[in-house]
Motif scaffolding. Structure first.
Motif, short mmCIF file in Angstrom:
data_model
loop_
_atom_site.label_atom_id
_atom_site.label_comp_id
_atom_site.label_asym_id
_atom_site.label_seq_id
_atom_site.Cartn_x
_atom_site.Cartn_y
_atom_site.Cartn_z
N GLN A 47 4.05 43.54 56.17
CA GLN A 47 3.30 43.19 54.97
C GLN A 47 2.44 44.37 54.50
O GLN A 47 2.34 44.65 53.32
N ARG A 67 4.90 40.56 58.45
CA ARG A 67 5.33 39.45 57.59
C ARG A 67 5.94 38.39 58.49
O ARG A 67 6.85 38.67 59.28
N ASP A 87 8.60 34.46 53.50
CA ASP A 87 7.27 34.54 54.07
C ASP A 87 6.32 33.64 53.27
O ASP A 87 6.75 32.95 52.34
N SER A 89 4.25 34.15 51.01
CA SER A 89 4.13 34.44 49.59
C SER A 89 5.39 34.03 48.82
O SER A 89 5.48 34.26 47.61
#
Length: 209
Positions: A47, A67, A87, A89
């Motif tokens: 990430q 992530r 993930d 997001s």
């Protein structure tokens, strides 16, 4: 031995070397941190990453934030479907990348992932405890419509207007508390909350008699 990695129990010096695409050993001063960062972001479930080159003592210090996949997924490609993970997001993780970290803690599946819908998917996943019953599946149709499958409902239609999403989640939470058991977990029953102010049920004829 000159590569130090912190921030992730899964990503270590060997992962860095294998994913760098470079031939080691190599002089420390010849490593370009910016180029290495770009390469690692493409290959590893990262990430965020910070790379520092120390000359005394000579070493490469790498700090990463991993992530973590939270759902299984597939997406449409010209030849059919590609499997992967998402993930928190809602961002796509190729299976090769996702396999290098811990698997999702649930078996939630997202079918038909689209990059245009990742924010909506993320909102649903982050608010799944508000859906009234455990989330099983998110389906993105080719026209962009979103359907949910939960433990209590086979099909919940949300439509494709993300502006209503939080209202739809709140409406679903309230409905799950008030609905009679005859509406819950019935095969073929569809809950349409495209307009969260006017939820509608489509009930199989056998149940409506």
């Amino acid at each position: 031995s000159e590569i130090r990695v912190s921030g992730s129990p899964k990503i270590g010096p060997r992962s860095i070397v294998n994913s760098s695409g470079w031939d080691f050993p190599m002089p420390l001063f010849s490593i370009n941190p910016a180029q290495l960062e770009l390469k690692l972001r493409k290959e590893l479930p990262i990430q965020s990453i910070s790379i520092r080159r120390r000359l005394i003592p000579p070493r490469l210090e790498i700090e990463v934030k991993e992530r973590k996949p939270i759902a299984f997924a597939d997406k449409r490609i010209p030849d059919g479907k590609e499997k992967g993970m998402l993930d928190e997001s809602g961002q796509w993780m190729p299976m090769k990348m996702a396999s290098k970290t811990s698997p999702p803690e649930t078996d939630i599946y997202v079918e038909g992932w689209m990059p245009s819908h990742k924010a909506w998917i993320s909102t649903i996943l982050k608010n799944q405890e508000k859906l009234g019953s455990p989330l099983r599946k998110i389906t993105i149709k080719p026209n962009g419509d979103i359907n949910l499958t939960t433990q209590d409902f086979e099909a919940i239609q949300l439509g494709n207007n993300g502006i209503f999403l939080k209202e739809q989640i709140n409406a679903l939470q309230q409905l799950s508390k008030k609905l009679p058991t005859s509406f819950i977990n019935q095969e073929g029953t569809i809950l349409d909350i495209t307009d969260p102010s006017k939820p509608e049920f489509q009930i199989p004829k056998a149940l409506s008699k």
